[in-house]
Motif scaffolding. Structure first.
Motif, PDB file in Angstrom:
ATOM      1  N   ILE A 353       0.843  -0.841   0.075  1.00 26.32           N
ATOM      2  CA  ILE A 353       0.072  -0.222   0.156  1.00 26.32           C
ATOM      3  C   ILE A 353       0.772   1.261  -0.067  1.00 26.32           C
ATOM      4  O   ILE A 353       0.631   2.106  -0.804  1.00 26.32           O
ATOM      5  CB  ILE A 353      -0.858  -0.097   1.197  1.00 26.32           C
ATOM      6  CG1 ILE A 353      -2.047  -1.152   1.056  1.00 26.32           C
ATOM      7  CG2 ILE A 353      -1.529   1.480   1.452  1.00 26.32           C
ATOM      8  CD1 ILE A 353      -2.813  -1.500   2.591  1.00 26.32           C
ATOM      9  N   GLN A 354       2.073   1.325   0.757  1.00 21.19           N
ATOM     10  CA  GLN A 354       2.878   2.471   0.925  1.00 21.19           C
ATOM     11  C   GLN A 354       3.739   2.507  -0.373  1.00 21.19           C
ATOM     12  O   GLN A 354       3.816   3.775  -0.902  1.00 21.19           O
ATOM     13  CB  GLN A 354       3.804   2.245   2.106  1.00 21.19           C
ATOM     14  CG  GLN A 354       3.147   2.272   3.437  1.00 21.19           C
ATOM     15  CD  GLN A 354       4.205   2.168   4.483  1.00 21.19           C
ATOM     16  OE1 GLN A 354       5.100   1.584   4.413  1.00 21.19           O
ATOM     17  NE2 GLN A 354       3.781   2.605   5.872  1.00 21.19           N
ATOM     18  N   LYS A 355       3.810   1.355  -1.045  1.00 18.36           N
ATOM     19  CA  LYS A 355       4.372   1.611  -2.336  1.00 18.36           C
ATOM     20  C   LYS A 355       3.666   2.150  -3.357  1.00 18.36           C
ATOM     21  O   LYS A 355       4.024   2.854  -4.437  1.00 18.36           O
ATOM     22  CB  LYS A 355       4.851   0.101  -2.887  1.00 18.36           C
ATOM     23  CG  LYS A 355       6.353  -0.122  -2.436  1.00 18.36           C
ATOM     24  CD  LYS A 355       6.682  -1.334  -3.290  1.00 18.36           C
ATOM     25  CE  LYS A 355       8.222  -1.956  -2.719  1.00 18.36           C
ATOM     26  NZ  LYS A 355       8.751  -3.059  -3.311  1.00 18.36           N
ATOM     27  N   THR A 356       2.376   1.754  -3.502  1.00 17.19           N
ATOM     28  CA  THR A 356       1.287   2.343  -4.272  1.00 17.19           C
ATOM     29  C   THR A 356       1.059   3.752  -4.163  1.00 17.19           C
ATOM     30  O   THR A 356       1.066   4.670  -5.032  1.00 17.19           O
ATOM     31  CB  THR A 356       0.004   1.550  -4.114  1.00 17.19           C
ATOM     32  OG1 THR A 356       0.266   0.166  -4.447  1.00 17.19           O
ATOM     33  CG2 THR A 356      -1.003   1.932  -5.300  1.00 17.19           C
ATOM     34  N   LEU A 357       1.117   4.245  -2.819  1.00 16.21           N
ATOM     35  CA  LEU A 357       0.971   5.556  -2.575  1.00 16.21           C
ATOM     36  C   LEU A 357       2.175   6.326  -3.125  1.00 16.21           C
ATOM     37  O   LEU A 357       1.903   7.458  -3.695  1.00 16.21           O
ATOM     38  CB  LEU A 357       0.697   5.739  -1.107  1.00 16.21           C
ATOM     39  CG  LEU A 357      -0.761   5.567  -0.280  1.00 16.21           C
ATOM     40  CD1 LEU A 357      -0.514   5.518   1.131  1.00 16.21           C
ATOM     41  CD2 LEU A 357      -1.758   6.426  -0.956  1.00 16.21           C
ATOM     42  N   ILE A 381      -4.473  -3.646  -4.364  1.00 20.91           N
ATOM     43  CA  ILE A 381      -3.190  -2.913  -4.240  1.00 20.91           C
ATOM     44  C   ILE A 381      -2.496  -3.593  -3.131  1.00 20.91           C
ATOM     45  O   ILE A 381      -1.128  -3.723  -3.039  1.00 20.91           O
ATOM     46  CB  ILE A 381      -3.709  -1.698  -3.727  1.00 20.91           C
ATOM     47  CG1 ILE A 381      -3.953  -0.622  -4.724  1.00 20.91           C
ATOM     48  CG2 ILE A 381      -2.670  -0.728  -2.879  1.00 20.91           C
ATOM     49  CD1 ILE A 381      -4.761   0.668  -4.235  1.00 20.91           C
ATOM     50  N   GLY A 382      -3.240  -4.171  -2.381  1.00 19.39           N
ATOM     51  CA  GLY A 382      -2.503  -5.080  -1.157  1.00 19.39           C
ATOM     52  C   GLY A 382      -1.727  -6.015  -1.413  1.00 19.39           C
ATOM     53  O   GLY A 382      -0.715  -6.630  -0.898  1.00 19.39           O
ATOM     54  N   SER A 383      -2.206  -6.681  -2.513  1.00 23.39           N
ATOM     55  CA  SER A 383      -1.504  -8.099  -2.965  1.00 23.39           C
ATOM     56  C   SER A 383      -0.483  -7.675  -4.087  1.00 23.39           C
ATOM     57  O   SER A 383       0.266  -8.833  -4.577  1.00 23.39           O
ATOM     58  CB  SER A 383      -2.520  -8.878  -3.528  1.00 23.39           C
ATOM     59  OG  SER A 383      -3.314  -8.139  -4.648  1.00 23.39           O
ATOM     60  N   CYS A 384      -0.210  -6.497  -4.526  1.00 19.65           N
ATOM     61  CA  CYS A 384       0.757  -6.144  -5.635  1.00 19.65           C
ATOM     62  C   CYS A 384       1.818  -5.463  -5.037  1.00 19.65           C
ATOM     63  O   CYS A 384       1.634  -4.442  -4.386  1.00 19.65           O
ATOM     64  CB  CYS A 384       0.041  -5.297  -6.911  1.00 19.65           C
ATOM     65  SG  CYS A 384      -1.435  -6.539  -7.364  1.00 19.65           S
ATOM     66  N   SER A 385       3.009  -5.616  -5.683  1.00 22.34           N
ATOM     67  CA  SER A 385       4.322  -4.760  -5.330  1.00 22.34           C
ATOM     68  C   SER A 385       4.711  -3.926  -6.419  1.00 22.34           C
ATOM     69  O   SER A 385       5.079  -4.796  -7.586  1.00 22.34           O
ATOM     70  CB  SER A 385       5.210  -5.672  -5.191  1.00 22.34           C
ATOM     71  OG  SER A 385       6.678  -5.141  -4.755  1.00 22.34           O
ATOM     72  N   LEU A 386       4.442  -2.771  -6.579  1.00 23.20           N
ATOM     73  CA  LEU A 386       4.773  -1.749  -7.835  1.00 23.20           C
ATOM     74  C   LEU A 386       6.390  -1.408  -7.874  1.00 23.20           C
ATOM     75  O   LEU A 386       6.913  -1.440  -6.926  1.00 23.20           O
ATOM     76  CB  LEU A 386       3.896  -0.617  -7.815  1.00 23.20           C
ATOM     77  CG  LEU A 386       2.361  -0.854  -7.853  1.00 23.20           C
ATOM     78  CD1 LEU A 386       1.649   0.479  -7.715  1.00 23.20           C
ATOM     79  CD2 LEU A 386       1.919  -1.337  -9.295  1.00 23.20           C
ATOM     80  N   PRO A 411      -7.672   2.974 -14.172  1.00 24.94           N
ATOM     81  CA  PRO A 411      -6.863   2.687 -12.916  1.00 24.94           C
ATOM     82  C   PRO A 411      -6.303   1.182 -12.846  1.00 24.94           C
ATOM     83  O   PRO A 411      -5.214   1.025 -12.359  1.00 24.94           O
ATOM     84  CB  PRO A 411      -7.760   2.870 -11.855  1.00 24.94           C
ATOM     85  CG  PRO A 411      -8.974   3.723 -12.487  1.00 24.94           C
ATOM     86  CD  PRO A 411      -9.115   3.381 -13.918  1.00 24.94           C
ATOM     87  N   LEU A 412      -7.030   0.253 -13.537  1.00 23.96           N
ATOM     88  CA  LEU A 412      -6.718  -1.096 -13.516  1.00 23.96           C
ATOM     89  C   LEU A 412      -5.296  -1.340 -14.267  1.00 23.96           C
ATOM     90  O   LEU A 412      -4.695  -2.264 -13.867  1.00 23.96           O
ATOM     91  CB  LEU A 412      -7.593  -1.988 -13.911  1.00 23.96           C
ATOM     92  CG  LEU A 412      -8.904  -2.170 -13.091  1.00 23.96           C
ATOM     93  CD1 LEU A 412      -9.986  -3.103 -13.930  1.00 23.96           C
ATOM     94  CD2 LEU A 412      -8.704  -2.724 -11.932  1.00 23.96           C
ATOM     95  N   ARG A 413      -4.958  -0.433 -14.992  1.00 21.45           N
ATOM     96  CA  ARG A 413      -3.565  -0.557 -15.716  1.00 21.45           C
ATOM     97  C   ARG A 413      -2.449  -0.371 -14.947  1.00 21.45           C
ATOM     98  O   ARG A 413      -1.206  -0.751 -15.188  1.00 21.45           O
ATOM     99  CB  ARG A 413      -3.561   0.316 -17.032  1.00 21.45           C
ATOM    100  CG  ARG A 413      -4.583   0.240 -18.075  1.00 21.45           C
ATOM    101  CD  ARG A 413      -4.033   0.945 -19.412  1.00 21.45           C
ATOM    102  NE  ARG A 413      -2.746   0.388 -19.965  1.00 21.45           N
ATOM    103  CZ  ARG A 413      -2.424   1.021 -21.087  1.00 21.45           C
ATOM    104  NH1 ARG A 413      -2.819   1.758 -21.781  1.00 21.45           N
ATOM    105  NH2 ARG A 413      -1.190   0.520 -21.265  1.00 21.45           N
ATOM    106  N   LEU A 414      -2.563   0.206 -13.583  1.00 22.41           N
ATOM    107  CA  LEU A 414      -1.792   0.256 -12.527  1.00 22.41           C
ATOM    108  C   LEU A 414      -1.150  -0.979 -12.199  1.00 22.41           C
ATOM    109  O   LEU A 414      -0.014  -1.262 -11.902  1.00 22.41           O
ATOM    110  CB  LEU A 414      -2.380   1.050 -11.463  1.00 22.41           C
ATOM    111  CG  LEU A 414      -1.424   1.156 -10.313  1.00 22.41           C
ATOM    112  CD1 LEU A 414      -0.263   2.068 -10.611  1.00 22.41           C
ATOM    113  CD2 LEU A 414      -2.243   1.553  -8.837  1.00 22.41           C
TER     114      LEU A 414
END
Length: 592
Positions: A353-357, A381-386, A411-414
């Protein structure tokens, strides 16, 4: 005249060493033929000028340049293992026989004070072949400050206990109150090596009157905590023993009693290397209760994500709450997110979540769009590492402002930029997924956190199928140990579950039936189960023989009997009786 000639020789040698300027390559000296050194300390001169330090100070930068060529022993005089063992034996004899320390106290202090031991060895002649004899002679005429090796054996470094050393006392027996309280902690089951931290943080508890410290420890048991939990509790937070029972901690226990996890849930996750804020832990639990996590849901949440409350005393939780609030979410919206997605409070999800923010802020997305994405796609968001925004821009061949526009519309392209490094790690597990799942389920029942580093490490340590591990675990419970206590033992000594059920039962039988020790002895010394059956049989047989003839104390700890070396065992458990050597020989020749 002879004295001045010696002085000139010393100065001449010093000048030669200075002129060499560390240009000699010492690595060419063969190791099997060490250079004989001239002992200048024996020269009768009124000053001591031959020191390596005097050469080192002349040119520190040149010393660093040539340090790779200098042998370690040029600076340090290492102590061989044989010399160290002899020194420990001499110190043990001094403490046990001369100063009347108990066997256990003398053994622990002599084996766990390496700095003091080095200082002691420096007092005797370097050429002394029999270190034990030389040290015994020195101790006969030079009594030591017993507080120094004592504090060091408790886990404190010399620089830590310097301020604790009494000014006018040398013998531990002179401070009877402190020593009595130390024994009260030992008798309760607190490891000696962890008492140093307690002395450092809460010295008041070592000034209590007789029996008061034991009463305070029982007071925490009366709250509903097991003995193992109390031991972890007071070693991590010694100040709990100062004054009355801590009100904030008592409130935390009361909260946990009302939940399915129970108050001993704390004992599984407390670490004696950390300090905890019970006020903040209490606030975190109350906050989760206000959010809507009532009894059953809150119990499930604490079982699944214990680090949420314990690690950092709920600090990560507050950090996440603060970040979501700053991102533009209202308090009631954050509450709803926590209720709908409790898994977002795990360590892994918090990081994602912090990475997404960070990603969305870096591409300069407006607050209202960030809020919309967080509320709509929190589970993803919680399950993905960007990755970093720059990587995402390169993959689409766009600039950051263009990427921001794309994500506003779609947004889903994120989640197309999700890192796949985690997926690669799971490939080896597919070879035997059934065995892996059984082990995982067993470890989850023990309180391990799913996907944590501790869980990964435990999966490697435990050998056998999940049902075999459970069978061995149940064997310890059936022997009379509390379920939570067995869990704690396994977490500290996981190799126990690599033994077969039959071996565990035989070793427990030897401990409880032959020697008559309570099964709770395993709590203090779980490593007993890891010793070879032959060693256990031989040493216990010898000890039983001595005990029947009143030649040994009736209830010496199993660790004292098993952990000492063969030579030490022969000295203190065989040679103490005239018939001992013959009996020991017959025991060794017999079959187990």
């Amino acid at each position: 005249m002879l004295l001045s000639r010696n002085q000139r020789r010393v100065h001449k040698l010093l000048n030669m060493i200075s002129n060499l300027n560390y240009c000699i390559t010492f690595s060419s000296i063969p190791r099997q033929n060490p250079v004989q050194r001239f002992d200048l300390s024996r020269v009768s001169v009124p000053f001591r000028s031959f020191q390596i330090e005097s050469c080192v100070r002349q040119d520190k930068s040149k010393l660093q340049q040539h340090s790779s060529h200098l042998p370690t022993r040029f600076f340090v005089n290492p102590v061989s293992r044989a010399s160290r063992n002899q020194a420990q034996e001499a110190l043990f004899d001094y403490l046990h026989y001369t100063r009347s320390f108990t066997f256990t106290d003398a053994e622990h202090i002599s084996k766990n004070s390496p700095c003091f031991m080095s200082t002691l060895l420096s007092k005797i002649d370097d050429n002394q072949k029999d270190v034990s004899k030389g040290l015994t002679k020195f101790l006969r005429y030079n009594p030591i400050n017993e507080f120094e090796p004592f504090f060091e054996s408790l886990g404190l470094c010399p620089y830590e206990f310097e301020t604790f050393l009494p000014r006018k006392l040398m013998f531990l027996s002179d401070d009877g109150i402190m020593f009595e309280n130390f024994h009260a902690l030992c008798n309760y089951g607190i490891p000696r090596g962890k008492i140093g931290r307690m002395y450092k943080e809460a010295r008041e508890i070592f000034r209590y009157e007789s029996g008061m410290l034991a009463m305070k420890l029982r007071g925490y048991e009366n709250l509903g905590l097991s003995k193992a939990t109390v031991i972890k509790l007071v070693t991590s937070c010694p100040l709990l023993l100062v004054g009355g029972i801590d009100a904030e901690f008592s409130s935390v226990v009361d909260k946990l009693k009302g939940l399915q996890v129970g108050c001993d849930w704390l004992g599984r996750y407390l670490s004696d290397r950390k300090t905890y804020s019970w006020r903040r832990i209490l606030e975190t639990i109350e906050f989760l209760d206000k959010v809507g996590c009532k009894e059953e849901k809150l119990s499930s949440l604490l079982k699944t994500y214990p680090a949420l409350v314990i690690e950092g005393s709920g600090k990560k939780f507050y950090v996440l709450f603060g970040r979501l609030f700053k991102a533009g979410l209202q308090v009631n919206e954050i509450y709803r997110l926590f209720i709908d997605n409790p898994e977002m409070l795990s360590d892994k999800c918090v990081k994602n979540i912090q990475k997404t923010l960070d990603f969305l802020i870096a591409i300069r997305m407006e607050t209202q769009f960030i809020t919309k994405i967080l509320l709509s796609h929190m589970e993803l968001i919680g399950s993905c590492s960007l990755p970093a925004p720059r990587t995402a821009c390169l993959s689409l061949n766009v600039k950051q402002d263009e990427l921001c526009k794309i994500l506003k519309k779609e947004p889903l392209r994120l989640f197309c930029f999700v890192s796949t490094t985690k997926k690669r790690k799971s490939k080896p597990l597919s070879e035997d997924s059934r065995k892996y799942l059984e082990k995982t389920e067993f470890l989850l029942r023990l309180g391990y956190v799913e996907n944590s580093d501790e869980m990964v490490k435990a999966l490697k340590q435990f050998r056998g199928r999940g049902d075999q591990l459970q069978e061995r675990f149940d064997c310890l419970v059936k022997a009379g140990l509390n379920y939570n206590v067995v869990t704690e033992i396994i977490r500290h000594a996981p190799m126990i579950l690599n033994l077969s059920k039959d071996v565990i039962e035989k070793k427990i039988h030897s401990l409880t039936e032959l020697l008559g020790y309570p099964i709770e002895s395993l709590v203090r010394f779980p490593a007993y189960l890891c010793y070879d059956m032959q060693r256990i049989h031989h040493r216990f047989s010898m000890y039983l023989w001595l005990r029947e003839r009143d030649a040994a104390k009736p209830m010496l700890s199993p660790s004292t009997i098993l952990t000492c070396g063969d030579a030490r065992f022969v000295k203190y458990f065989v040679n103490v009786h005239p018939e001992g050597p013959a009996i020991w020989e017959s025991i060794n020749q017999s079959s187990t």
